[in-house]
Scaffold this motif. Structure first.
Motif, mmCIF file in Angstrom:
data_model
loop_
_atom_site.group_PDB
_atom_site.id
_atom_site.type_symbol
_atom_site.label_atom_id
_atom_site.label_comp_id
_atom_site.label_asym_id
_atom_site.label_seq_id
_atom_site.Cartn_x
_atom_site.Cartn_y
_atom_site.Cartn_z
ATOM 1 N N MET A 126 -37.209 -8.440 -80.321
ATOM 2 C CA MET A 126 -36.176 -8.573 -79.311
ATOM 3 C C MET A 126 -36.760 -8.993 -77.959
ATOM 4 S SD MET A 126 -32.815 -7.790 -79.175
ATOM 5 C CE MET A 126 -31.590 -7.598 -77.966
ATOM 6 N N THR A 127 -37.911 -8.460 -77.598
ATOM 7 C CA THR A 127 -38.520 -8.811 -76.321
ATOM 8 C C THR A 127 -38.815 -10.304 -76.260
ATOM 9 O OG1 THR A 127 -39.512 -6.633 -76.165
ATOM 10 C CG2 THR A 127 -40.447 -8.335 -74.778
ATOM 11 N N ASN A 128 -39.295 -10.869 -77.356
ATOM 12 C CA ASN A 128 -39.599 -12.288 -77.394
ATOM 13 C C ASN A 128 -38.334 -13.111 -77.169
ATOM 14 O OD1 ASN A 128 -41.117 -14.591 -77.610
ATOM 15 N ND2 ASN A 128 -41.069 -14.638 -79.837
ATOM 16 N N ASP A 129 -37.216 -12.692 -77.777
ATOM 17 C CA ASP A 129 -35.943 -13.387 -77.570
ATOM 18 C C ASP A 129 -35.495 -13.287 -76.120
ATOM 19 O OD1 ASP A 129 -35.801 -14.149 -80.215
ATOM 20 O OD2 ASP A 129 -34.522 -12.468 -80.801
ATOM 21 N N THR B 281 -37.417 -12.837 -73.485
ATOM 22 C CA THR B 281 -38.325 -13.652 -72.684
ATOM 23 C C THR B 281 -37.962 -15.126 -72.820
ATOM 24 O OG1 THR B 281 -40.084 -12.043 -72.954
ATOM 25 C CG2 THR B 281 -40.739 -14.239 -72.285
ATOM 26 N N HIS B 282 -37.684 -15.556 -74.037
ATOM 27 C CA HIS B 282 -37.301 -16.948 -74.264
ATOM 28 C C HIS B 282 -35.999 -17.261 -73.523
ATOM 29 C CE1 HIS B 282 -36.828 -20.794 -76.194
ATOM 30 N NE2 HIS B 282 -35.619 -20.441 -76.593
ATOM 31 N N PHE C 196 -34.203 -19.636 -66.394
ATOM 32 C CA PHE C 196 -35.002 -19.993 -65.218
ATOM 33 C C PHE C 196 -35.123 -21.515 -65.112
ATOM 34 C CE2 PHE C 196 -39.315 -20.759 -63.429
ATOM 35 C CZ PHE C 196 -39.091 -20.286 -62.151
ATOM 36 N N GLU C 197 -35.427 -22.168 -66.215
ATOM 37 C CA GLU C 197 -35.559 -23.621 -66.214
ATOM 38 C C GLU C 197 -34.223 -24.305 -65.913
ATOM 39 O OE1 GLU C 197 -37.463 -24.812 -69.841
ATOM 40 O OE2 GLU C 197 -39.220 -23.591 -69.404
#
Length: 65
Positions: A1-4, A6-7, A13-14
């Motif tokens: 979940m953390t990876n999702d 962060t993605h 942000f972009e």
């Protein structure tokens, strides 16, 4: 979940940077400078550092054009 998360955060942000025509690298550097000064009682010099970062980015863009 953390990876999702962060993605998702990176993607958002972009998107925000693109919407405002600002390079993500510049915003990241400005945030880094802010964090360096965040816990200081006197933030002497922060505006000079932020200005230098922005001016460097503008000058780099002008050289590319």
């Amino acid at each position: 979940m953390t990876n999702d998360s962060t993605h998702h955060d990176d993607h958002l942000f972009e998107q925000v940077c693109a919407k405002h025509s600002v390079k993500p690298e510049v915003v990241s550097e400005l945030l880094k400078i802010e964090r360096e000064y965040q816990l200081q009682n006197k933030r002497h010099g922060i505006y000079d550092r932020l200005r230098e970062c922005i001016q460097g980015s503008v000058q780099a863009e002008e050289r590319r054009d």
